[in-house]
Design a protein around this motif. Structure first.
Motif, PDB file in Angstrom:
ATOM      1  N   ILE A   1     -20.362  28.520 -25.683  1.00  0.00           N
ATOM      2  CA  ILE A   1     -20.818  27.321 -24.981  1.00  0.00           C
ATOM      3  C   ILE A   1     -21.236  26.241 -25.982  1.00  0.00           C
ATOM      4  CG2 ILE A   1     -22.613  26.430 -23.453  1.00  0.00           C
ATOM      5  CD1 ILE A   1     -22.559  29.073 -21.986  1.00  0.00           C
ATOM      6  N   LEU A   2     -21.949  26.682 -27.036  1.00  0.00           N
ATOM      7  CA  LEU A   2     -22.383  25.712 -28.044  1.00  0.00           C
ATOM      8  C   LEU A   2     -21.184  25.084 -28.754  1.00  0.00           C
ATOM      9  CD1 LEU A   2     -24.980  24.601 -29.323  1.00  0.00           C
ATOM     10  CD2 LEU A   2     -24.803  26.381 -31.057  1.00  0.00           C
TER      11      LEU A   2
ATOM     12  N   GLY B   1     -11.665  22.740 -14.724  1.00  0.00           N
ATOM     13  CA  GLY B   1     -12.529  23.862 -14.397  1.00  0.00           C
ATOM     14  C   GLY B   1     -13.068  24.585 -15.619  1.00  0.00           C
ATOM     15  N   GLU B   2     -12.410  24.413 -16.807  1.00  0.00           N
ATOM     16  CA  GLU B   2     -12.834  25.117 -18.004  1.00  0.00           C
ATOM     17  C   GLU B   2     -13.957  24.405 -18.759  1.00  0.00           C
ATOM     18  OE1 GLU B   2      -8.267  25.695 -18.958  1.00  0.00           O
ATOM     19  OE2 GLU B   2      -9.458  27.024 -20.231  1.00  0.00           O
ATOM     20  N   PHE B   3     -14.261  23.154 -18.391  1.00  0.00           N
ATOM     21  CA  PHE B   3     -15.295  22.444 -19.146  1.00  0.00           C
ATOM     22  C   PHE B   3     -16.150  21.522 -18.286  1.00  0.00           C
ATOM     23  CE2 PHE B   3     -11.448  19.886 -19.274  1.00  0.00           C
ATOM     24  CZ  PHE B   3     -11.890  18.606 -18.987  1.00  0.00           C
ATOM     25  N   ILE B   4     -15.820  21.321 -17.024  1.00  0.00           N
ATOM     26  CA  ILE B   4     -16.598  20.395 -16.184  1.00  0.00           C
ATOM     27  C   ILE B   4     -18.041  20.878 -16.038  1.00  0.00           C
ATOM     28  CG2 ILE B   4     -16.920  19.662 -13.796  1.00  0.00           C
ATOM     29  CD1 ILE B   4     -14.928  17.927 -14.936  1.00  0.00           C
ATOM     30  N   GLY B   5     -18.229  22.188 -15.745  1.00  0.00           N
ATOM     31  CA  GLY B   5     -19.581  22.706 -15.534  1.00  0.00           C
ATOM     32  C   GLY B   5     -20.454  22.529 -16.765  1.00  0.00           C
ATOM     33  N   MET B   6     -19.917  22.869 -17.945  1.00  0.00           N
ATOM     34  CA  MET B   6     -20.677  22.694 -19.175  1.00  0.00           C
ATOM     35  C   MET B   6     -20.963  21.221 -19.428  1.00  0.00           C
ATOM     36  SD  MET B   6     -20.237  21.686 -22.580  1.00  0.00           S
ATOM     37  CE  MET B   6     -18.464  21.838 -22.793  1.00  0.00           C
TER      38      MET B   6
END
Length: 911
Positions: free
Chosen positions: A662-663, A713-718
């Motif tokens: 995530i970082l 979907g692979e990075f929107i939440g983060m």
């Protein structure tokens, strides 16, 4: 013979019989048979047949044209009627007049001399006759009266409403068909009767009926279809009228509320202006008490200040002398008494205020009453109105400040009295300060004499100071303890824990061991906020103290228990023995803490069963400081909470890898924003009838430097968690607008706008500025928003959408039907179209998907009522496309027509 010719069989022609068959240009099969009076030569027979064929073809063409003309005339009359109904619904005439005009409109489409309209309440089993016109039945309709089914037994109208299907024919035949008995109370029978139900959302809510008493066979299938269509538009007109009346009522209520608010606001403004003037006067008085050179100058400036607040042309200040028996006038301005000499206390108005210790407001009548009663004996000229208020110093009256008017046009009010009383208080303070200044000069000499005496006292004070230094050292020790311990529980705080963690890390690095030498437990009480909210913060503090006591009782003597803040505690477990499994030791300790905490306790008179979630992080050489250990233990604690609370979890490599991923992804996202590594992929939107591309939907993609193309979907939440997604969206919008500016044509591109963006007050203006900078035509841009975004602030959303629409940017509602559909507000928003969610489209299987069909049909009906079109999303099969087109959907998008690509497609293969 003609029949045989049509069947392509020999026609038995002879010398006096002639026949022929052919197919016209429009596909009509024609046969001609004739018996001649006398035989004709072969050449003349051919000429006669050619001439007959030409005449018949010409006649058929003329007949077909006449049929088309009649059909177009009917369509034009129907369209004109619907326009008139729509205009009537928006007119100012009352409902009865509007329905009478609608009756006239229906009469232009068919025979409708006898017509009535009823509204039906299925739950209450009642009807209301909104309109009733009949040449033979004298019944007078009352639109406000509800008629129950019991009051109209054997009613054809009730039977029609329950059946829910249109009926036409003679009254007797319809009664037989509906199973209704003859009842003369319902009026005379008709030769022809036509009734159609009115539906709202697939529920019958009324009926429209026409009938003929004189002619039969007036109504047929064509009139039924026409009247059904008109009936729904009449319902729409009634709904619009009802909605408009409700809106006018609400506007009237809001206007009245605004008038009241405006009146209160005006009063508040006046009061605030008065307060500001008074505040300025008070500041001026305080300033004058310091800056005035003399008391005489101070009194004159006070007069100016009072003159700004009320009428003070005649003004004086009276001061009691030190003997309390003499009244002096240090300042006086009066148009009739230029000089006021010092005098002994008497029975004047000034003396009355001094004796009473309160203000006096007296007009000429009141002054006469006081004189007649012997309370006062006025001196000098008699004023028309007199106002005096006492000056106080340390609770005693020391003087009077007075204003008076000799004109009948000028009088003082209670409000002036309150104002002057308030100002007099501050004048008293200012006067006291001014006198104090004068006394200060005299006191300066006395001060010098006291300095010597004070010097002698300093020696004694020096000894006392040494004692104070000792006390300060002890206070510093107490402060040091407080800085390192929690004030509530007395446990070490975060600062002391991090210090001890640093020492433990130093020892561990100097003596590396095969097993971890210490561990950190991060503990958080479960549902602690519930205790605070229900029993109060005092009860919460009691629970924290009890929790700290139990944790200390559960750990070993060498372990450190610290409170980090709120309901968070940390335990440093040191001196883990290499002879024993360190993990088992720490896990046993964690379980013991949970067991002790879970025992019931009484808080604020209630029995509480506390629980906690614990995260465990073992020492590892990769940790640089104690904060890193606490961070990982905190992450493990949240893993325990996610697993169901009242348990512990150990931070492992998987958690670390996830945190690192995530970082790293966040760092990559920041670099991607700086490098503008985001691209727009375009999926075509096509016309279902012609397969022509009418627009595209722009979809976000990230060209990752190592992982390739990433979907949202692979990075929107983060991105949302770290607050970077907003920057990504604006990069996307800029790229789309530049594409629009560079790409010729008239097709549009739609962009997705999240509720978070739409809630920003400057979103519309910022988007328009971006389009202007890119040189893009705003009319080719669409924004896709969800229903939730519209309902956050309806008034602001309407203003923003109208502003965007005025500049050409239209709005579409995305994923319609999946969220909260606010139908009562939807008509107020300037929306271009509704996008049918892919979940409904996916339900259109080979059998038609009845539930999905019903939902889509309802969406189509709503869109038709609002005068907007629909787009079906996620079309993947030809069957889905066909069903959507049959239901009235005009546009669509999906893999059937093309997947999202970086270069827009303007042509698609036929589905």
């Amino acid at each position: 013979m003609a029949a045989r010719l049509l069947a392509n069989q020999p026609g038995n022609e002879g010398p006096r019989r002639i026949g022929s068959a052919w197919t016209t240009s429009d596909g009509t099969r024609v046969a001609l048979a004739a018996v001649l009076g006398e035989p004709l030569p072969q050449a003349e027979r051919h000429e006669w047949l050619d001439m007959a064929r030409g005449l018949i073809d010409t006649w058929l063409v003329a007949e077909h044209a006449l049929v088309r003309v009649h059909s177009l005339q009917k369509s034009e009359r129907l369209q004109q009627a619907l326009y008139e109904i729509a205009d009537l619904s928006g007119s100012d005439m009352d409902v009865s007049e509007m329905l009478e005009r609608i009756h006239h409109v229906v009469g232009g489409l068919m025979y409708a001399e006898n017509l009535y309209i009823v509204l039906y309440d299925e739950v209450r089993a009642t009807i209301r006759f909104l309109y009733f016109a009949d040449s033979r039945d004298p019944y007078v309709a009352d639109p406000g009266r509800e008629i129950h089914e019991r009051e109209l037994p054997n009613s054809m109208t009730f039977a029609l409403l329950k059946k829910g299907e249109a009926q036409f024919g003679p009254s007797a035949e319809i009664r037989h068909r509906l199973g209704v008995s003859r009842d003369i109370a319902h009026g005379p029978d008709s030769e022809d009767w036509l009734g159609v139900p009115i539906r709202r959302d697939d529920h019958v809510c009324g009926a429209l009926v026409v009938q003929s008493y004189e002619r039969a066979n007036v109504y047929g299938e064509e009139e039924r279809a026409l009247l059904s269509y008109v009936a729904q538009h009449i319902l729409t007109a009634l709904d619009r009228r009802r909605a408009r009346d409700e809106l006018e009522r609400r506007v009237e209520e809001r206007t009245y509320a605004l008038q009241l608010t405006n009146r209160d606001l005006q009063a508040e403004i006046v009061e605030r202006q008065r307060a500001e003037r008074l505040q300025r006067a008070l500041f001026r008085i305080a300033e004058l008490s310091i800056t005035s050179g003399s008391l005489e100058r101070f009194y004159a400036q006070i007069h100016d200040v009072v003159g700004e607040l009320l009428y003070a042309r005649n003004f004086y200040i009276a001061i009691l002398r030190d003997d309390d028996n003499t009244l002096g006038f240090p300042y006086s301005v009066d148009e009739r008494e230029p000089v006021r000499p010092t005098r002994k206390l008497g029975s004047g108005l000034t003396e009355w205020v001094i004796r009473a210790g309160k203000a006096l407001l007296a007009d000429s009548q009141r002054l006469l009453q006081l004189e007649n009663s012997g309370e006062v004996s006025p001196r000098g000229a008699m004023p028309h109105c007199w106002l005096g208020v006492p000056l106080f110093h340390e609770g005693a009256v020391v003087g009077v400040i007075a204003v008076q008017s000799y004109s009948v046009a000028i009088s003082f009010t209670r409000r002036d009295q309150e104002l002057l009383t308030f100002v007099a208080h501050h004048i008293s303070n200012g006067l006291a300060r001014k006198r104090a200044q004068d006394r200060l000069v005299a006191a300066h000499a006395d001060l010098e004499q006291r300095v010597q005496a004070r010097t002698q006292e300093l020696a004694q004070a020096n000894a006392e100071l040494l004692e104070q230094i000792g006390e300060r050292l002890r206070a510093e020790q107490r402060l040091t303890y407080q800085a390192r311990h929690d004030a509530l529980t007395g446990l070490p705080n975060r600062s002391q824990l991090l210090e001890r963690l640093g020492l433990a890390i130093s020892r561990a690095r100097q003596q590396p061991a095969a097993t971890p030498s210490f561990a950190v437990l991060f503990l958080d009480l479960d549902r602690f906020k519930l205790v605070n909210d229900s029993a109060g913060h005092s009860a919460g503090d009691h629970l924290l103290v009890e929790a700290g006591r139990r944790i200390v009782a559960a750990v070993r003597e060498d372990d450190t228990v610290a409170r980090l803040g709120g309901d968070e505690f940390a335990i440093l477990v040191e001196n883990l023995d290499e002879k024993h499994d360190s993990q088992i030791v720490v896990e046993t300790l964690a379980q013991r803490i949970l067991s002790l905490l879970s025992q019931p306790c009484w808080v604020a008179g209630r029995e509480v069963f506390p629980s906690a979630s614990i995260g465990i992080a073992f020492w590892n050489p990769r940790y640089r400081n104690g904060a890193d250990l606490l961070r990982d233990a905190d992450a493990a604690m949240y893993r325990a909470k996610a697993a169901g609370r009242d348990r512990w979890a150990i931070f492992d490599q998987a958690m670390r890898d996830q945190a690192v991923r995530i970082l790293d992804l966040e760092a990559d996202l920041r670099r991607a924003i700086n490098n503008d590594d985001f691209v727009a992929f375009y999926q075509p939107i096509i016309c279902l009838e012609s397969n022509a591309v009418v627009g595209h939907e722009a979809l976000l993609r990230w060209k990752h430097e190592r992982r390739g193309l990433l979907l949202p979907g692979e990075f929107i939440g983060m991105g949302e968690d770290c607050g970077l997604i907003e920057q990504v969206d604006w990069l996307m919008y800029r790229r789309v607008l530049r594409h629009l500016a560079a790409e010729p044509g008239d097709s549009y591109v739609s962009i997705n706008v999240s509720p978070r963006h739409f809630r920003a007050t400057d979103f519309g203006d910022r988007l328009l500025r971006l389009a202007d900078e890119a040189g893009a035509d705003p009319s080719r841009l669409r924004i896709e928003i969800t229903e939730v975004a519209l309902l956050d602030d309806i008034a602001r959303a309407i203003r923003m959408l109208h502003n965007l629409r005025e500049h050409g940017v239209l709005a579409q509602i995305d994923d319609f039907g999946t969220g909260y559909s606010a139908l009562s507000y939807l008509h107020r928003f300037p929306i271009e179209c509704l996008k049918i969610d892919r979940s409904f489209v996916a339900g259109l299987d080979a059998g038609g998907g009845q539930e999905s069909v019903a939902v889509i049909r309802a969406i189509q009906a709503l869109a038709g009522t609002l005068g907007i079109y629909t787009i079906g999303e996620g079309i993947e099969t030809g069957e889905q496309s066909r069903i959507l087109a049959e239901l009235g959907c005009t546009r669509g998008q999906g893999y059937l027509y093309g997947r999202p690509v970086e270069t827009p497609m303007y042509e698609v293969a036929a589905a």
